[in-house]
Design a protein around this motif. Sequence first.
Motif, PDB file in Angstrom:
ATOM      1  N   ASN A  62       0.845  -1.194   0.000  1.00 33.44           N
ATOM      2  CA  ASN A  62       0.000   0.000   0.000  1.00 33.44           C
ATOM      3  C   ASN A  62       0.884   1.249   0.000  1.00 33.44           C
ATOM      4  O   ASN A  62       1.680   1.452   0.916  1.00 33.44           O
ATOM      5  N   PRO A  93      -5.738   3.191   4.911  1.00 33.80           N
ATOM      6  CA  PRO A  93      -6.009   1.810   4.503  1.00 33.80           C
ATOM      7  C   PRO A  93      -6.581   1.718   3.109  1.00 33.80           C
ATOM      8  O   PRO A  93      -7.227   2.652   2.610  1.00 33.80           O
ATOM      9  N   GLU A  97      -8.338  -1.435   0.219  1.00 33.20           N
ATOM     10  CA  GLU A  97      -8.787  -2.800  -0.023  1.00 33.20           C
ATOM     11  C   GLU A  97      -8.282  -3.217  -1.396  1.00 33.20           C
ATOM     12  O   GLU A  97      -8.289  -2.418  -2.333  1.00 33.20           O
ATOM     13  N   TYR A 124      -9.398 -11.179  -1.489  1.00 37.04           N
ATOM     14  CA  TYR A 124      -9.469  -9.794  -1.030  1.00 37.04           C
ATOM     15  C   TYR A 124      -8.639  -9.626   0.245  1.00 37.04           C
ATOM     16  O   TYR A 124      -8.479 -10.571   1.026  1.00 37.04           O
ATOM     17  N   THR A 142      -7.523  -6.249   3.209  1.00 34.74           N
ATOM     18  CA  THR A 142      -7.424  -4.847   3.617  1.00 34.74           C
ATOM     19  C   THR A 142      -6.000  -4.621   4.089  1.00 34.74           C
ATOM     20  O   THR A 142      -5.491  -5.366   4.927  1.00 34.74           O
ATOM     21  N   SER A 172      -7.294  -2.034  -6.653  1.00 30.96           N
ATOM     22  CA  SER A 172      -7.229  -1.456  -5.314  1.00 30.96           C
ATOM     23  C   SER A 172      -8.189  -0.286  -5.182  1.00 30.96           C
ATOM     24  O   SER A 172      -8.441   0.431  -6.151  1.00 30.96           O
ATOM     25  N   ASP A 184     -11.125   1.547   4.166  1.00 32.28           N
ATOM     26  CA  ASP A 184     -11.403   0.282   4.835  1.00 32.28           C
ATOM     27  C   ASP A 184     -12.871  -0.064   4.607  1.00 32.28           C
ATOM     28  O   ASP A 184     -13.754   0.729   4.947  1.00 32.28           O
ATOM     29  N   ASN A 214     -15.528   3.287   1.322  1.00 30.07           N
ATOM     30  CA  ASN A 214     -15.321   2.101   0.498  1.00 30.07           C
ATOM     31  C   ASN A 214     -16.373   1.073   0.877  1.00 30.07           C
ATOM     32  O   ASN A 214     -16.389   0.585   2.000  1.00 30.07           O
TER      33      ASN A 214
END
Length: 308
Positions: free
Chosen positions: A82, A87, A89, A109, A111, A140, A144, A282
């Motif tokens: 990341n 954050p 996903e 998937y 996080t 991406s 979160d 998200n």
Amino acid sequence: MPRLSALLATLLCASLLAVPAVQAAKLYRWTDRSGISHYGDRPPGAAPPSEVQVIPFRTEPGAIARLRVQQDGDRYLAWADNSLSGPIEVRLDFTHSNNIAGSPSLPAYATVAARGSAVVAVLSAQDPTRGGDFELSLRSTPGDPAARAQNVDYLLPLQQQQFRIDQGYGGHFSHTEPEHRYAVDFAADIGTPVLAARDGSVMQVESDFDKAGLNLEKFGDRANFVRILHDDGSMALYAHLKADGGVLVRTGQRVRAGQQIGLSGNTGFSTGPHLHFAVQINRGMKLESIPFRMSGPQGPLRLSGGTR
């Protein structure tokens, strides 16, 4: 040991206003003494038996996640790195798979914490007695998916006494998609101070774009912007900032409500100078804007209606 190969796919960015210009990159391929093909984004440290082949490909320099494939014995670990200060996903998919399976099964998937890394899946041969190969793609989305937005009163995000809403909730020009539906476009001259509407941390910025127009294909996902992460996991987007010096904060910086974070402008898909403001969350690999309350110098604002 099976003969495995992994292709680092060009990453796809699924975030609003987060895709900068494409640039060239390199992929390296070599074969070890056991005849196993390897791919990586940097050449091997030790000289392999075969010549290292350099494969040019095109990638997004500002992609919010990076796919990294690491060999671990007779299996491969698919990592997501990341790049954001908040954050995200990710979703990992096979674009091609021959005798290779993922654990968990793909699509998988995960996080990933701010500036963190996570193993999304472990890849191995279904039949260890024969070879296999695979290709991967990684998508991406900022935020979160477990975040739950609180009902908060936001401040006017512009330092001006007189203001006009050119496009509000459900505006027909460009606020019809879920990620924009509850966005508000404030008319603002270029260089008007943009203020944080709520406390938070700077999660993502784009400051290198200098064009504007109504070509949706060229400008639809491009603009200078600041994304601020709030303590409840929701995110505020301040977009179409000034081309030169329009972003006045850095990623990871903590900001307070009312603090100046940028200068309004006219970058990206735009009919003229304005500030695009939205609160997003998200919802499972999909950014959605949500309704919010906002107050100006004269009290609560009416945020619906209007069109550019």
